[in-house]
Motif scaffolding. Structure first.
Motif, mmCIF file in Angstrom:
data_model
loop_
_atom_site.group_PDB
_atom_site.id
_atom_site.type_symbol
_atom_site.label_atom_id
_atom_site.label_comp_id
_atom_site.label_asym_id
_atom_site.label_seq_id
_atom_site.Cartn_x
_atom_site.Cartn_y
_atom_site.Cartn_z
ATOM 1 N N THR A 1 54.126 35.247 62.400
ATOM 2 C CA THR A 1 53.135 36.225 61.975
ATOM 3 C C THR A 1 52.828 37.251 63.069
ATOM 4 N N GLN B 1 56.486 37.383 50.289
ATOM 5 C CA GLN B 1 55.270 36.647 50.611
ATOM 6 C C GLN B 1 55.553 35.594 51.677
ATOM 7 N N HIS B 2 56.694 34.920 51.582
ATOM 8 C CA HIS B 2 57.049 33.934 52.607
ATOM 9 C C HIS B 2 57.235 34.614 53.964
ATOM 10 N N ASN C 1 50.038 39.058 47.146
ATOM 11 C CA ASN C 1 49.827 37.883 47.996
ATOM 12 C C ASN C 1 49.412 36.687 47.142
ATOM 13 N N THR D 1 50.086 26.541 53.474
ATOM 14 C CA THR D 1 50.568 27.837 52.991
ATOM 15 C C THR D 1 51.228 28.665 54.094
ATOM 16 N N THR D 2 51.321 28.106 55.289
ATOM 17 C CA THR D 2 52.005 28.780 56.386
ATOM 18 C C THR D 2 53.489 28.454 56.326
ATOM 19 N N GLU E 1 53.942 35.297 55.351
ATOM 20 C CA GLU E 1 53.259 34.043 55.675
ATOM 21 C C GLU E 1 53.907 33.313 56.844
ATOM 22 N N GLN F 1 57.378 24.556 56.232
ATOM 23 C CA GLN F 1 56.043 25.005 55.874
ATOM 24 C C GLN F 1 55.006 24.010 56.368
#
Length: 505
Positions: free
Chosen positions: A400, A490-491, A236, A390-391, A494, A387
């Protein structure tokens, strides 16, 4: 995606993509470079320029060890159904040479066995979760019912067994399997939960191509991971930004930072199946002598004909197949480019293939017939990758949870063309579940060469866009959904994931 620097048949090496020889910086001391490639770093043909500098040269390698071939998982056939048994479990393995890491795998401590499916057969998979948290197993690239797809709705708890069953509708191609639960995909996959699936069929092309697993049909699973000096694998943002990281490159689970693996080919024509199972980094495969590779397939099956390419560029989750006809030893290189905030970077000789054969293979036939879509009457959509801090989002929503993600609704038989627009300056690897797609345009340019094949995963550079066309066939459901998402894991975790609901009407 699979992408070539010079995709036209018969093309030579792209002279614009140089390779620096000699001893370079040790990978473990190089902390990665730029993240992704923006639209300004893309040529008119859609080729992303390798982000290499003199500081990221290939290293001199130690004498190699033999390439490990993943075990072939044997199924048992009864009453017309072939059953495969998998167990997701934890273990230990060396990701950094000489350092023990806590890892995970299917039926073993790291990675998993290869499964072979045959087009038209019915398969049943009994998958036991021996982890300590929920998991799923997604059959990446497979055309299966949404209730059997292994998406977040199929998550099952520790100690439970999930048993999906379906008829294999795919033609010959290279698929893979990995976890896909909400928020834990990067953690579970980077620790080793991944394996290859080979789909076989009775086509003339398949009959003419090498197909003896481990002899002339060779799986190559490449991973660039992040780990600290104690062997703790990072997955992460906070982990990737910690100090003292290395970014080892693995081939079939073996660290190749200091070693070039070896394989003795007993057939002059040998087939290689490439999978980039990295969480985020881009890997380009090429020959160290500058000669071309003969590409025969993209993510979703055979090209129309064997095509000479200078290199094969794979974003996270992408696959490709190529053959080599060997008279002398050939060394394959992997050019690793950071795909996320930080990662691997450099050119590494990972495999030397030495022939020990005197056979003469026959000329390859036409491999496939690919009819290009006429999209003039297709329904148009825009999918925006965005984006907020960081979301990560798709169409403004962060996926999510199942309730928070954007949902695309379509109907069985629908024909659609999507503009997938990257509104960020980050690298994205767009993946669509359910059906394959054709590329209609790449950053405003027409696809050429191998880009005219079938895909399920393709690169969308920062500020760029792709147009893709697909037809929704065979499967519909009012409860279970497919996913569309960025395959930079990771994306995905996220929030860059949306759902796709295919209904009867």
């Amino acid at each position: 995606m699979t992408h070539t620097t010079q995709p036209a048949s018969g093309a030579g090496k792209d002279k614009g993509q140089s390779k620096t020889k000699g001893k370079g910086m040790h990978r473990r001391k190089f902390l990665g470079g730029m993240a992704g490639a923006g639209i300004a770093a893309v040529t008119a043909g859609g080729t992303a320029i390798a982000l290499l500098t003199n500081a990221t040269q290939n290293k001199a390698h130690a004498a190699g060890t033999t390439l490990t071939i993943p075990d072939l998982l044997e199924g048992t056939t009864s009453d017309g159904t072939t059953t495969f048994t998998l167990e997701a479990k934890t273990g230990t393995s060396e990701v950094l040479s000489g350092v023990t890491s806590t890892t995970a795998g299917y039926n073993q401590s790291f990675l998993g066995p290869t499964m072979k499916w045959t087009s038209g057969d019915t398969v049943l998979l009994n998958i036991t979760n021996s982890l300590t948290e929920d998991t799923t197993v997604h059959f990446h690239g497979a055309h299966v019912p949404p209730s059997m797809d292994g998406g977040p709705q199929n998550a099952f708890a520790a100690g439970k067994t999930w048993s999906p069953t379906f008829t294999v509708k795919d033609e010959a191609k290279t698929l893979w399997y990995h976890p896909h639960a909400l928020g834990t995909t990067a953690e579970q996959a980077t620790h080793g939960l991944a394996g290859m699936i080979i789909v076989e069929d009775d086509s003339d092309a398949s009959a003419a191509l090498p197909s003896t697993y481990g002899t002339d049909d060779i799986p190559i699973i490449l991973q660039c991971l992040a780990t600290d000096s104690a062997g703790d694998i990072k997955y992460n943002l906070s982990g990737y930004l910690s100090n003292g990281l290395s970014f080892p490159l693995l081939c079939n689970g073996t660290n190749v930072d200091d070693t070039t693996l070896s394989f003795t080919a007993t057939k002059k024509r040998t087939r290689f199946r490439l999978l980039n199972a990295s969480p985020s980094d881009i890997i380009t495969v090429q020959r160290s002598d500058g000669a071309t590779l003969t590409q025969i397939a993209t993510d979703q099956g055979y090209l129309t004909e064997a095509t000479e390419v200078a290199s094969i560029r794979l974003v996270a989750g992408a696959r490709a197949e190529f053959v080599m006809e060997l008279s002398d030893a050939v060394t394959l290189e992997a050019v690793v480019t950071t795909g996320w905030v930080r990662g691997g970077s450099g050119t590494y000789e990972f495999l030397t293939v030495t022939p020990d054969t005197s056979d003469t293979p026959e000329t390859l036939p036409t491999l496939n017939t690919i009819t290009r879509y006429d999209t003039s009457d297709f329904t148009a959509r825009t999918i925006t990758l965005g984006q907020s801090g960081t979301t990560m989002t798709i169409n403004g929503s962060a996926g999510t949870s199942m309730s928070s993600m954007a949902m695309i609704s379509t109907t069985l038989g629908a024909e659609e063309v999507w503009t997938v627009k990257n509104s960020t300056q980050l690298e994205h690897s767009f993946h669509l579940h359910d059906v394959p797609f054709q590329l209609i345009s790449i950053n405003g340019e027409d696809p050429t060469g191998v880009q005219l094949g079938w895909y399920d995963t393709f690169e969308v550079v920062g500020g760029g866009s792709i147009e893709i066309a697909m037809k929704f066939t065979d499967f519909s459901d009012n409860t279970y959904m497919y996913m569309l998402h960025c395959h930079l894991l990771q994306h995905e975790d996220e929030g860059m994931m949306a759902s796709l609901m295919v209904t009867d009407s």
